[in-house]
Structure formats: structure tokens, C-alpha cells
Write a protein that holds these residues in place. Structure first.
Motif: not given
Lengths: 192, 192
Positions: A143-148, A168-171, A181-183
Motif C-alpha cells: 500500500t505504501l509503495s505501489f502505484s494504483a 469492482l467498487s469494493m476492490v 481509477t480502477l475502471s
DNA sequence: ACGTTAGCGTGATGTACATCAATTAATTTT
DNA sequence: AAAATTAATTGATGTACATCACGCTAACGT
């Protein structure tokens, strides 16, 4: 309904059929519908649950009303706020079913009894606790080091089940990014 | 050097003076200089350390060379990669002294012996593990939901010691923000 | 006492991601 | 099967934060 639990235990510790049955008796089977809450923030968590069928989420709601998912619990997972259970503190988290689910429920008192009766069951739980910590630490680091984008790639590789069973909203909420952004990340992946 | 450990244990479990001394014998006192590494990523972690004086950090280096701090360990903290210790896996993390420090070191084998000898010592460790998990879960939740400014406010309120003992660049790394952002947040706080 | 390094601050610029808003698609309900 | 809800996509815009670049000061090593 108990067979999932029995398999789970059997694959982790050396144990007799009789003891397995004894253990089972400590648990109360319950069914919950999708969207049903087992625990709400502020309540004292009275039980731990073992998921024998279905899927739950444990999450925190921030003051802007955004939800942050700490855990998805599928079959063979344990859910519940251990801290709240152990020390009778009001929980910070919600626990909600995201599918119709079947659970095996155990109270603090019964759990302690069981630890007494079957020490190896307790050992199993201690080992589980250890593993959960390691996993969480790993997630913290990512969580600290990865980009989306990296977060999405990582969940695809390491927890594809989440992607297949959860909206997906929960993911997105689990990864700490917005659903939009995930989409978009997913749309980009397809183009390659 | 052992007195810190003895106090630590004494304040957590019911234990005799003799047992305290017995426990002490399991630990090897070592001194480390600031910037000295106790563990590097890829190595198998052979020991756990109890900090009797000083301060260490446990961190992960990502591929861009950025560091992400998972833990600061001051006096009365335990450090080490438990997963690596337990299962002989190469560690993902570095452990480094941030101050000249005095540690009490114990190997996996000795630790297991000790667990056998003094069951209450083991219980203490189990409870510690439980607490660590809860803390980490709380941190996870805050990392997901707090803005940079909220993170800083939170650490001021709940872990002021970190702010006083470690360089701000490391605080930033712990919070998951850049040192420049942290610097600006601090400048803003003063204006109020 | 000197140069060197580590730590912190500050401005200018860039960008990854959030937010807002509207549309479409999929699921659930009746 | 239609209506109603919920979820996912897509575009336009905004912003919180990172990055880059530089200067200042204090501490450190030789």
C-alpha cells in the motif's frame, strides 16, 4: 456446513475424528443474506465467524462516508474483530455479508473453553494469527509503495479470487483507490 | 542492560525473580552503532531482538530505491522478521539501527526452549502478537483513509515519540508521504 | 579547523489520482 | 418482461501530493 470447518482443521493439524466432532459442537451455524451486517462500528463484537460458504467484508467508514475495506473473507476464512471480542471494546469496524453466506459462529467464552479442551486447536489459531500479521504487513508495504496500477496487477496475481467474486467498487476500496481509477486501469490493460 | 527486559516482563506477567533471571540467560546482549544493519533483505532472519536502549527501524526498499518504514522500535520493543525467523524464509525487509543501541538477542531455538521452560513468557508473546496485529490493522486503516495532513496530526497525537527521536525524512517514509510534503505540512501547522 | 555529509526547508513544475457529472450496462425486484 | 436499483464506464476538470532543484544549517569525520 460443518464439513468445510472440519476439512480446514484437518488440513492444518493432526486431529481425531472425535475431536473434530467435539469442536464442531462449539459452533453455531448461521445463515446471513447479502448486505446483512454481523457487526457495526461501535458495537462490541461478541463472536468470531468461520465462513463455510459465501463472502463477507470487514470495513471502516471514514467521516466523509468513504468505506475502506480491511478484509474480504471467503470460504475457510475467519472474520470478526478479535480486539473487540477479546477486550470487550466497541469495534471500529463493520462486518457485512457480500453474498448470501453460511457461517459458523463462536463466542469468546466457548472459544476459550475450546482452547482448553483441544490445545492443538489453539495452536492452530496462534499460527493463523501469526500468518495474518505477516500478510497484513505485506499489504501495508505494498500500500505504501505501489502505484494504483501496480496494486491492481498485484491483486490480479496474488488474489484473483477477490477480483472474481467482489464488485469492482469494493476492490477499489480495498486497494485504496477510487472506482473510476480502477475502471480506467482495467481499460488500459485490455489495450495491451 | 537486562533490567529493561525484566521490567518489561514484570509489568506484563506474574513471574518470580528466579524465572526472570532464567529468562535473561537466554538472551545475548549486543551493541550496535547507528546505521548498522542487523538484517538485510534476502537474508534469513536468525534472531529476534529486544531493544533495551536506542532505536531501530524495519523497512522495505522498493525498486525505485524508496524506503518504506514498517516499524520503529524503541526501548521495550521487539524487532525482527518473525516470518523469516519461524520459517527460514529470506526476509523482505531491512533492520537498521537509527541510534547507537543496546539489544538483547535470541535465536529461534532458544526462544522455543524458553517457551517450553516458561509458558507464561510464551503467553506474553502471544498477547503481544495479538496487539501488534491490531495496531497494524489500525495503521492500515489510517493509511487508506487519512490525508497527509491527517496522518501527521495523528502521529503527533498518538506517537509523539517517533516525531522526537527520528529524522523527519523517516517519519515521512513511515507515513507514506514525501519529506517535502511533510515539511510543508509542518510549516502550515505553525501558522495557526 | 576543515571539508563533507546529513537533515530540513522552500519554490517551481509535473502528474497521478480524485472528484464531479453524465451514460451505459448489469442485476434485482415486482 | 418492465421497471427500478445498483454497478461500471467514460470524459472533463481539479487538486493533493510527488518530483526536481536549490540553498541553508548543523553535525561529523579526518
Amino acid at each position: 456446513m460443518y464439513s468445510v470447518l472440519k476439512n480446514y482443521i484437518n488440513s492444518r493439524i493432526q486431529i481425531s475424528e472425535t475431536d473434530l466432532n467435539l469442536i464442531s459442537e462449539y459452533f453455531l451455524p448461521i445463515k446471513v443474506k447479502k448486505k446483512q451486517f454481523l457487526l457495526r462500528e461501535g458495537e462490541i463484537c461478541k463472536h468470531l465467524w468461520f465462513v463455510s460458504k459465501g463472502c463477507l467484508r470487514m470495513f471502516k467508514e471514514d467521516r466523509k462516508g468513504h468505506e475502506h475495506i480491511l478484509l474480504f473473507a471467503f470460504e475457510e476464512y475467519w472474520v470478526g474483530d478479535r480486539e473487540s471480542v477479546v477486550s470487550d471494546k466497541p469495534s471500529d469496524y463493520h462486518v457485512e455479508a457480500i453474498e448470501d453466506s453460511e457461517l459458523l459462529q463462536i463466542s469468546k467464552e466457548k472459544l476459550n473453553d475450546l482452547y482448553q479442551q483441544i490445545p492443538s486447536f489453539r495452536e492452530m489459531h496462534i499460527a493463523l494469527q501469526q500468518r495474518s500479521f505477516n500478510k497484513l504487513q505485506e499489504r501495508m508495504q505494498k500500500t505504501l509503495s505501489f502505484s494504483a496500477e501496480e496494486k491492481y496487477a498485484d491483486i490480479m496475481n496474488h488474489q484473483p479470487e477477490i477480483l472474481h467474486r467482489v464488485p469492482l467498487s469494493m476492490v477499489a476500496s480495498y486497494l485504496g483507490i477510487s472506482r473510476e481509477t480502477l475502471s480506467r486501469i482495467r481499460a488500459n490493460q485490455l489495450k495491451r
